[in-house]
Write a protein that holds these residues in place. Structure first.
Motif, short mmCIF file in Angstrom:
data_model
loop_
_atom_site.label_atom_id
_atom_site.label_comp_id
_atom_site.label_asym_id
_atom_site.label_seq_id
_atom_site.Cartn_x
_atom_site.Cartn_y
_atom_site.Cartn_z
N LYS A 24 51.15 11.63 -44.76
CA LYS A 24 50.00 12.36 -44.22
C LYS A 24 49.36 11.58 -43.07
O LYS A 24 49.01 12.15 -42.03
N ALA A 25 49.22 10.27 -43.26
CA ALA A 25 48.64 9.44 -42.21
C ALA A 25 49.49 9.48 -40.95
O ALA A 25 48.97 9.55 -39.83
N GLU A 26 50.80 9.47 -41.12
CA GLU A 26 51.71 9.54 -39.97
C GLU A 26 51.56 10.87 -39.23
O GLU A 26 51.51 10.91 -38.00
N ILE A 27 51.47 11.95 -39.98
CA ILE A 27 51.30 13.27 -39.35
C ILE A 27 49.96 13.32 -38.61
O ILE A 27 49.89 13.79 -37.46
N LEU A 28 48.90 12.85 -39.23
CA LEU A 28 47.58 12.85 -38.58
C LEU A 28 47.60 11.99 -37.32
O LEU A 28 46.98 12.36 -36.30
N ASN A 29 48.31 10.88 -37.37
CA ASN A 29 48.44 10.01 -36.20
C ASN A 29 49.16 10.73 -35.06
O ASN A 29 48.76 10.66 -33.90
N ARG A 30 50.22 11.45 -35.41
CA ARG A 30 50.97 12.19 -34.38
C ARG A 30 50.15 13.34 -33.79
O ARG A 30 50.23 13.61 -32.60
N VAL A 31 49.36 13.99 -34.63
CA VAL A 31 48.48 15.06 -34.13
C VAL A 31 47.52 14.47 -33.11
O VAL A 31 47.30 15.05 -32.03
N GLU A 33 47.93 11.63 -31.34
CA GLU A 33 48.68 11.17 -30.16
C GLU A 33 49.01 12.32 -29.22
O GLU A 33 48.97 12.18 -28.01
N GLU A 34 49.37 13.47 -29.80
CA GLU A 34 49.76 14.62 -28.97
C GLU A 34 48.56 15.47 -28.57
O GLU A 34 48.72 16.50 -27.94
N LYS A 35 47.37 15.02 -28.97
CA LYS A 35 46.11 15.68 -28.59
C LYS A 35 46.08 17.15 -28.98
O LYS A 35 45.67 18.01 -28.20
N LEU A 36 46.52 17.42 -30.21
CA LEU A 36 46.45 18.78 -30.74
C LEU A 36 45.18 18.90 -31.58
O LEU A 36 44.61 17.91 -32.03
N LEU A 37 44.74 20.13 -31.80
CA LEU A 37 43.49 20.36 -32.50
C LEU A 37 43.62 20.28 -34.02
O LEU A 37 42.68 19.92 -34.70
N SER A 38 44.79 20.64 -34.55
CA SER A 38 44.93 20.66 -36.00
C SER A 38 46.36 20.31 -36.42
O SER A 38 47.29 20.35 -35.61
N VAL A 39 46.50 20.02 -37.70
CA VAL A 39 47.83 19.75 -38.27
C VAL A 39 48.68 21.02 -38.17
O VAL A 39 49.87 20.95 -37.88
N ALA A 40 48.07 22.17 -38.38
CA ALA A 40 48.80 23.44 -38.29
C ALA A 40 49.40 23.63 -36.90
O ALA A 40 50.56 24.04 -36.76
N ASP A 41 48.63 23.30 -35.86
CA ASP A 41 49.15 23.41 -34.49
C ASP A 41 50.34 22.47 -34.29
O ASP A 41 51.33 22.82 -33.66
N TYR A 42 50.21 21.26 -34.83
CA TYR A 42 51.29 20.28 -34.72
C TYR A 42 52.56 20.79 -35.41
O TYR A 42 53.65 20.76 -34.85
N VAL A 43 52.41 21.28 -36.64
CA VAL A 43 53.56 21.75 -37.40
C VAL A 43 54.21 22.95 -36.71
O VAL A 43 55.43 23.01 -36.55
N ARG A 44 53.39 23.90 -36.24
CA ARG A 44 53.95 25.05 -35.52
C ARG A 44 54.70 24.61 -34.27
O ARG A 44 55.79 25.11 -33.99
N SER A 45 54.12 23.67 -33.53
CA SER A 45 54.78 23.23 -32.30
C SER A 45 56.11 22.55 -32.60
O SER A 45 57.07 22.71 -31.87
N ARG A 46 56.17 21.78 -33.68
CA ARG A 46 57.41 21.08 -34.04
C ARG A 46 58.46 22.03 -34.60
O ARG A 46 59.65 21.85 -34.38
N LEU A 47 58.04 23.05 -35.32
CA LEU A 47 59.00 23.96 -35.93
C LEU A 47 59.52 25.02 -34.97
O LEU A 47 60.69 25.38 -35.00
N PHE A 48 58.65 25.53 -34.13
CA PHE A 48 59.01 26.69 -33.33
C PHE A 48 59.22 26.40 -31.85
O PHE A 48 59.55 27.30 -31.09
#
Length: 125
Positions: A24-31, A33-48
């Motif tokens: 979880k900490a790694e995901i939050l760190n990546r969010v 770093e990539e200057k995204l607003l939420s974890v959901a935005d990060y996951v969507r961007s990585r998946l789609f």
């Protein structure tokens, strides 16, 4: 007022995913770093995302080398601009030994930069 979202575009489905604290900490760190607003935005961007980008990390030596090369290339540009200015300013100007030495220095520095670039590009591949 926000525009209405069509039925097919509504985010009505959800997935629950269990993670370790470090994941979880790694995901939050990546969010962050990539200057995204939420974890959901990060996951969507990585998946789609059609085209995933590669993140390359480099060593301090690599950064130091490229800063030195940037400095040397700037010096070369300044020398060439001075020579071009002299040639364009005076119709009768002939290259002096000093100008020829500057060209030789520029050529030597460019060769050095290209060899260093080649060395580091081989490491990346």
């Amino acid at each position: 007022m926000r525009p209405r979202i069509g039925e097919k575009d509504k985010l009505s489905e959800h997935i629950i995913l269990r993670l370790t604290k470090s994941e979880k900490a790694e995901i939050l760190n990546r969010v962050k770093e990539e200057k995204l607003l939420s974890v959901a935005d990060y996951v969507r961007s990585r998946l789609f995302k059609k085209r995933l980008s590669k993140r390359i990390t480099v060593s301090e030596e690599y950064v130091r080398t490229f800063r030195t090369m940037d400095y040397n290339l700037t010096k070369i540009g300044i020398n060439l601009n001075q020579i071009a200015h002299k040639l364009n300013s005076y119709n009768t100007y002939i290259l002096t030994e000093e100008d020829k030495d500057a060209f030789r220095d520029c050529h030597g520095q460019l060769n050095e930069c290209f060899s260093i670039l080649g060395k580091f590009l081989l490491k990346i591949r």
